[in-house]
Design a protein around this motif. Structure first.
Motif, mmCIF file in Angstrom:
data_model
loop_
_atom_site.group_PDB
_atom_site.id
_atom_site.type_symbol
_atom_site.label_atom_id
_atom_site.label_comp_id
_atom_site.label_asym_id
_atom_site.label_seq_id
_atom_site.Cartn_x
_atom_site.Cartn_y
_atom_site.Cartn_z
ATOM 1 N N SER A 270 0.852 -1.184 0.000
ATOM 2 C CA SER A 270 0.000 0.000 0.000
ATOM 3 C C SER A 270 0.886 1.232 0.000
ATOM 4 N N THR A 271 0.411 2.322 -0.619
ATOM 5 C CA THR A 271 1.198 3.540 -0.762
ATOM 6 C C THR A 271 0.461 4.708 -0.142
ATOM 7 N N SER A 272 1.186 5.470 0.676
ATOM 8 C CA SER A 272 0.592 6.632 1.323
ATOM 9 C C SER A 272 0.615 7.828 0.383
ATOM 10 N N LYS A 273 0.022 8.928 0.802
ATOM 11 C CA LYS A 273 -0.041 10.144 0.010
ATOM 12 C C LYS A 273 1.347 10.755 -0.153
ATOM 13 N N THR A 274 1.604 11.336 -1.340
ATOM 14 C CA THR A 274 2.901 11.947 -1.635
ATOM 15 C C THR A 274 3.149 13.155 -0.740
ATOM 16 N N GLY A 275 4.359 13.240 -0.210
ATOM 17 C CA GLY A 275 4.726 14.361 0.657
ATOM 18 C C GLY A 275 5.355 15.484 -0.130
ATOM 19 N N LYS A 276 6.079 16.353 0.575
ATOM 20 C CA LYS A 276 6.649 17.558 -0.031
ATOM 21 C C LYS A 276 7.571 17.245 -1.196
ATOM 22 N N HIS A 277 8.418 16.245 -1.040
ATOM 23 C CA HIS A 277 9.405 15.947 -2.062
ATOM 24 C C HIS A 277 9.040 14.698 -2.848
ATOM 25 N N GLY A 278 7.791 14.368 -2.943
ATOM 26 C CA GLY A 278 7.405 13.168 -3.661
ATOM 27 C C GLY A 278 7.680 11.906 -2.890
ATOM 28 N N HIS A 279 7.843 12.011 -1.572
ATOM 29 C CA HIS A 279 8.207 10.872 -0.731
ATOM 30 C C HIS A 279 6.975 10.109 -0.268
ATOM 31 N N ALA A 280 6.225 9.544 -1.198
ATOM 32 C CA ALA A 280 5.149 8.659 -0.787
ATOM 33 C C ALA A 280 5.772 7.433 -0.122
ATOM 34 N N LYS A 281 5.105 6.888 0.898
ATOM 35 C CA LYS A 281 5.636 5.744 1.631
ATOM 36 C C LYS A 281 4.964 4.453 1.143
#
Length: 527
Positions: A414-425
């Motif tokens: 599963s992938t989390s929402k993209t953060g500031k620098h495109g760092h989806a988890k």
């Protein structure tokens, strides 16, 4: 020396994504994750333009249309056109997800873009409302390259080639002979061909030769030596062909190394001193005298040092474009070429410069150009490494991953929402392929994970010893006697019962990261 470092009055605030020299000058276009597009006059050491993106989105790629017009691809999916004189901009279109790549074809006046929405889109900038054509591919697109009418698109481990005059279908589908993802693709400007760099440090070259019809096609590893007994697996982030010398190109990797190569002679020409950070992007100027090197963290590795990015301008001398002082005595008598004369020809007229340098490159390709030999193969050589790197965001359910130094099969991701620098988890739930234990890990989608090489081999069962070891018949007629019976009760029972009944048994042995285990039973029948 690593060349001259460009000075910015206001330091670039985030990772560099692309540097690109102008078509006919030494103006350098710079895009970065800090949402600003910059134009730097290298000759005058002067920043000509610093233009923020309209939506403050990260700029992930850039390219020139002309000396005064440029395009960017942004993390909000937008494709933006900039007037480099006034600094004004306008949006020509959007992707439904992050826009990662942008290029321009002078021949067709098309802007080509690609993004994480798995689309390659074409915008005709001659129209008031640019016409949009697109191709929907089966995977996210890592890199594109435009040369003349040809468009190269790197998808997974393959390269799709399109004719921009007929964008409806790919004219060629090239399997890269690599078993890992492609990080970058670069096309040649002098003939039809390209080079691709992989995430595990390999480069594949394919160049057609219209003169003698002998095509060049081979794969090699940029760093053939090993570290601590393991293969040196470092992502090749960018490749740039020299526009002046046919067949010469440079590679830049994630450890900060830039290396010049000769595609014709399959030799390393020169390795520059290591740059202070990863090499994010490379670009030659229009006459091949200058090489721009973007030294920056790239959000690929979890342990990257986020120091301020830098741009270096490397002046290319004879050793970098095809001249080597390490020529043998016999060859040097035949090939006494004055290095200063070779450099002087660069300043001559356009046609004369090309003619002279072509002759130089052709002669010098005969000579040995490096003390350190690379291992070039017509087919990819994956080496003997136990794992290879793969971007976390590309690992899917039923794929493989290494968690806690164990080879595992992914059962849920599963992938989390993209953060500031495109760092989806990415959250991975996986099962150890040997002991069946459940393991979990969370990795930024843009970072690399270790992926195990997993192989399956069939053997005929010959005997079972009293202490639980099996004797297996190999393809070459030898026996393999170092495996125990499997621990899985159902499979164990099937093997014992079938062997006791005198049946022919063929077992499948799974191997990964130095371990082996019988995992399946096939082709059971009476003797």
């Amino acid at each position: 020396m690593n060349g001259e470092c460009l000075n910015f009055e206001n330091p670039i605030g985030d990772a560099l994504s692309r540097v690109q020299f102008a078509p006919q000058s030494n103006n350098l276009l710079v895009s970065s994750w800090d949402s600003k597009l910059r134009l730097y006059d290298v000759d005058s050491s002067l920043l000509r333009l610093e233009a923020p993106a309209p939506s403050q989105a990260a700029l992930l790629d850039c390219c020139f249309q002309t000396e005064s017009v440029a395009f960017t691809a942004a993390s909000d999916g937008s494709i933006i056109r900039y007037d480099l004189h006034s600094g004004t901009n306008d949006a020509i279109g959007n992707h439904q997800d992050i826009a990662a790549c942008v290029g321009y074809s002078i021949e067709t006046c098309q802007v080509i873009s690609a993004g994480l929405d798995k689309k390659v889109m074409s915008w005709d900038v001659r129209l008031a409302n640019p016409l949009t054509l697109f191709r929907h591919l089966d995977a996210e697109i890592e890199s594109i390259s435009v040369s003349g009418f040809d468009l190269m698109v790197a998808v997974g481990a393959a390269v799709n080639i399109y004719d921009l005059r007929n964008f409806e279908r790919a004219v060629d589908l090239k399997e890269s002979s690599m078993d890992v993802g492609i990080r970058c693709v670069a096309s040649t400007s002098y003939t039809r061909g390209y080079a691709i760099g992989s995430i595990d440090g390999r480069v594949a070259v394919e160049i057609s030769n219209p003169i003698n019809l002998n095509s060049i096609r081979y794969t090699f590893r940029c760093h053939p030596k090993t570290k601590d007994g393991k293969a040196h697996l470092v992502s090749v982030n960018d490749i740039a062909f020299n526009p002046l010398i046919s067949g010469t190109f440079v590679t830049g990797d994630n450890e900060g190394y830039v290396t010049a190569w000769d595609a014709q002679s399959k030799r390393k020409l020169h390795e520059f001193p290591r740059y202070p950070n990863s090499v994010a992007s490379l670009s030659y100027n229009h006459v091949g005298q200058l090489l721009a090197v973007a030294s920056s963290y790239t959000y690929q590795e979890a342990n990257e040092t986020e120091v301020p990015p830098q741009i270096f301008i490397q002046k290319m001398d004879g050793s970098d474009i095809g001249y080597s002082p390490e020529v043998s005595r016999d060859s040097s008598r035949k090939l006494q070429i004055d290095k200063s004369v070779a450099l002087h020809t660069i300043s001559l007229s356009f046609l004369y410069r090309y003619f002279v340098c072509f002759v130089i490159a052709t002669l010098l390709s005969i000579a040995a150009m490096s003390d350190e030999e690379q291992h070039f193969e017509s087919k990819a050589d994956a080496g003997a490494s136990k794992t290879y790197p793969q971007q976390a965001g590309t690992i899917r359910k039923n794929g493989y991953i290494v968690i806690k130094n164990r080879p595992c099969k992914v059962v849920e991701v599963s992938t989390s929402k993209t953060g500031k620098h495109g760092h989806a988890k990415c959250h991975f739930v996986a099962i150890d392929i040997f002991n069946g234990k459940k393991l979990e890990d969370i990795v930024p989608s843009s970072h690399n994970c270790d992926v195990p090489h997993v192989t399956r081999t069939d053997y005929q069962l010959i005997d079972i010893s009293e202490d639980g070891f099996v004797s297996l018949l190999t393809e070459n007629g030898n026996t393999k006697d170092d495996l125990r019976l499997p621990t899985d009760e159902s499979l164990l029972t099937q093997i014992k019962d079938g062997f006791g009944e005198g049946k022919d048994l063929v077992v499948t042995v799974m191997s990964s990261m130095g371990e082996e285990q019988i995992c399946a039973l096939k082709d059971v029948g009476p003797k």
